[in-house]
Design an enzyme around this catalytic site. Structure first.
Site, PDB file in Angstrom:
ATOM      1  N   ASN A   8       0.885  -1.160   0.000  1.00 10.48           N
ATOM      2  CA  ASN A   8       0.000   0.000   0.000  1.00 10.48           C
ATOM      3  C   ASN A   8       0.924   1.211   0.000  1.00 10.48           C
ATOM      4  O   ASN A   8       1.571   1.501   1.004  1.00 10.48           O
ATOM      5  CB  ASN A   8      -0.900   0.005   1.231  1.00 10.48           C
ATOM      6  N   ARG A  10       0.509   4.197   0.415  1.00  3.83           N
ATOM      7  CA  ARG A  10       0.193   5.231   1.399  1.00  3.83           C
ATOM      8  C   ARG A  10       0.633   4.851   2.811  1.00  3.83           C
ATOM      9  O   ARG A  10       0.558   5.665   3.721  1.00  3.83           O
ATOM     10  CB  ARG A  10      -1.309   5.510   1.394  1.00  3.83           C
ATOM     11  N   CYS A  11       1.111   3.616   2.983  1.00  8.14           N
ATOM     12  CA  CYS A  11       1.503   3.112   4.297  1.00  8.14           C
ATOM     13  C   CYS A  11       3.012   3.255   4.488  1.00  8.14           C
ATOM     14  O   CYS A  11       3.795   2.776   3.668  1.00  8.14           O
ATOM     15  CB  CYS A  11       1.095   1.644   4.413  1.00  8.14           C
ATOM     16  N   SER A  12       3.421   3.896   5.573  1.00  5.99           N
ATOM     17  CA  SER A  12       4.853   4.122   5.812  1.00  5.99           C
ATOM     18  C   SER A  12       5.615   2.809   6.002  1.00  5.99           C
ATOM     19  O   SER A  12       6.742   2.670   5.529  1.00  5.99           O
ATOM     20  CB  SER A  12       5.063   5.042   7.011  1.00  5.99           C
TER      21      SER A  12
END
Length: 115
Positions: A8, A10-12
């Site tokens: 993903n 958007r996931c750090s």
């Protein structure tokens, strides 16, 4: 042997895991699992490689978890797997798969054990 990351962007943690792989000169197949969710059969295969049950990769902090009332329901593995296939935001990320092994990149260094 194919190296795959269910990612993903958007996931750090997902981004850090991908960077960790690339820093080692690895070029994984990147699956944006929110756009291309794994099927129930693929999820079952991933869970087997992880050695986990569906509950173990379920993101309980996601709003969708509450929307579906999952905190109040006891569901078997097959039902949860089907729900995750339909609602991929519920799947813990990132998941890295190589051969017959898999690991969740939380923390990102956890994936090093399967490389």
């Amino acid at each position: 042997m194919t190296l795959t990351i269910y990612h993903n962007p958007r996931c750090s943690k997902s981004r850090a895991t991908l960077q960790l792989l690339e820093a080692r000169g690895l070029k994984p197949k990147i699956v944006d699992y929110l756009k291309t969710p794994p099927s129930a059969a693929e999820l079952k295969a991933i869970l087997k490689k992880l050695g986990l049950k569906s509950q173990d990769i379920l993101r309980k902090s996601e709003p969708r978890y509450a929307e579906l009332g999952l905190q109040q329901r006891v569901l078997d593995d097959d039902v949860l797997i089907a729900l995750m296939a339909e609602n991929p935001i519920l799947i813990e990320r990132p998941i890295v798969v190589v051969g017959g092994k898999a690991a969740i990149g939380r923390p990102p260094e956890k994936i090093l054990a399967i490389l």
